[in-house]
Write a protein that holds these residues in place. Structure first.
Motif, PDB file in Angstrom:
ATOM      1  N   TYR A 165      -5.412  20.034  26.935  1.00 43.44           N
ATOM      2  CA  TYR A 165      -4.209  20.822  27.216  1.00 43.44           C
ATOM      3  C   TYR A 165      -4.232  22.125  26.408  1.00 43.44           C
ATOM      4  CZ  TYR A 165       0.633  22.283  27.638  1.00 43.44           C
ATOM      5  OH  TYR A 165       1.747  23.014  27.882  1.00 43.44           O
ATOM      6  N   GLU A 166      -4.578  22.026  25.131  1.00 43.28           N
ATOM      7  CA  GLU A 166      -4.664  23.216  24.287  1.00 43.28           C
ATOM      8  C   GLU A 166      -5.733  24.180  24.808  1.00 43.28           C
ATOM      9  OE1 GLU A 166      -6.185  24.135  19.841  1.00 43.28           O
ATOM     10  OE2 GLU A 166      -4.708  22.528  20.007  1.00 43.28           O
ATOM     11  N   TYR A 167      -6.871  23.625  25.227  1.00 45.82           N
ATOM     12  CA  TYR A 167      -7.949  24.455  25.780  1.00 45.82           C
ATOM     13  C   TYR A 167      -7.475  25.202  27.030  1.00 45.82           C
ATOM     14  CZ  TYR A 167     -12.222  25.678  28.238  1.00 45.82           C
ATOM     15  OH  TYR A 167     -13.190  26.361  28.909  1.00 45.82           O
ATOM     16  N   LEU A 168      -6.777  24.527  27.896  1.00 50.79           N
ATOM     17  CA  LEU A 168      -6.345  25.124  29.153  1.00 50.79           C
ATOM     18  C   LEU A 168      -5.202  26.138  28.976  1.00 50.79           C
ATOM     19  CD1 LEU A 168      -6.455  22.014  31.491  1.00 50.79           C
ATOM     20  CD2 LEU A 168      -8.028  23.962  31.480  1.00 50.79           C
ATOM     21  N   THR A 169      -4.394  25.960  27.960  1.00 50.62           N
ATOM     22  CA  THR A 169      -3.254  26.861  27.779  1.00 50.62           C
ATOM     23  C   THR A 169      -3.571  28.050  26.889  1.00 50.62           C
ATOM     24  OG1 THR A 169      -2.401  25.483  25.975  1.00 50.62           O
ATOM     25  CG2 THR A 169      -1.545  25.058  28.197  1.00 50.62           C
ATOM     26  N   ASN A 170      -4.731  28.065  26.273  1.00 49.66           N
ATOM     27  CA  ASN A 170      -5.106  29.218  25.435  1.00 49.66           C
ATOM     28  C   ASN A 170      -6.102  30.106  26.102  1.00 49.66           C
ATOM     29  OD1 ASN A 170      -3.442  28.578  23.316  1.00 49.66           O
ATOM     30  ND2 ASN A 170      -4.954  27.267  22.368  1.00 49.66           N
TER      31      ASN A 170
ATOM     32  N   ASP B 185      -4.532  16.128  24.288  1.00 47.04           N
ATOM     33  CA  ASP B 185      -4.059  17.261  23.476  1.00 47.04           C
ATOM     34  C   ASP B 185      -5.085  18.386  23.417  1.00 47.04           C
ATOM     35  OD1 ASP B 185      -1.705  15.912  23.003  1.00 47.04           O
ATOM     36  OD2 ASP B 185      -2.201  15.356  20.930  1.00 47.04           O
TER      37      ASP B 185
ATOM     38  N   TYR C  35      -5.744  18.359  36.319  1.00 53.85           N
ATOM     39  CA  TYR C  35      -5.410  19.770  36.488  1.00 53.85           C
ATOM     40  C   TYR C  35      -6.166  20.437  37.637  1.00 53.85           C
ATOM     41  CZ  TYR C  35      -3.446  19.064  31.839  1.00 53.85           C
ATOM     42  OH  TYR C  35      -2.716  18.592  30.783  1.00 53.85           O
TER      43      TYR C  35
END
Length: 63
Positions: free
Chosen positions: A58-63, A55, A17
């Motif tokens: 990704y969750e950390y980056l999208t929240n 997972d 990312y």
């Protein structure tokens, strides 16, 4: 040993990312992510560690 592996996997995941080699999070956030990943793996031993790391990051980056 497993903690070092998780840190290396987190670094590699962030490289997907971000173009820099540095992780763009604090040491406290890194520890939180490591603990979350290890807890998930403990709760679901059959789960693939690579997928868990992806997972969680990704969750950390999208929240």
């Amino acid at each position: 040993m497993e903690k070092k592996l998780v840190v290396k996997m987190i670094n590699n995941c962030f490289k997907q990312y971000y173009e820099t080699d540095a992780i763009p999070i604090s040491e406290q956030e890194l520890v939180h992510l490591i603990n979350r990943i290890l807890k998930w793996k403990e709760d679901e031993p059959a789960a693939d560690l690579y997928e868990i790391v992806n997972d969680v990051i990704y969750e950390y980056l999208t929240n």
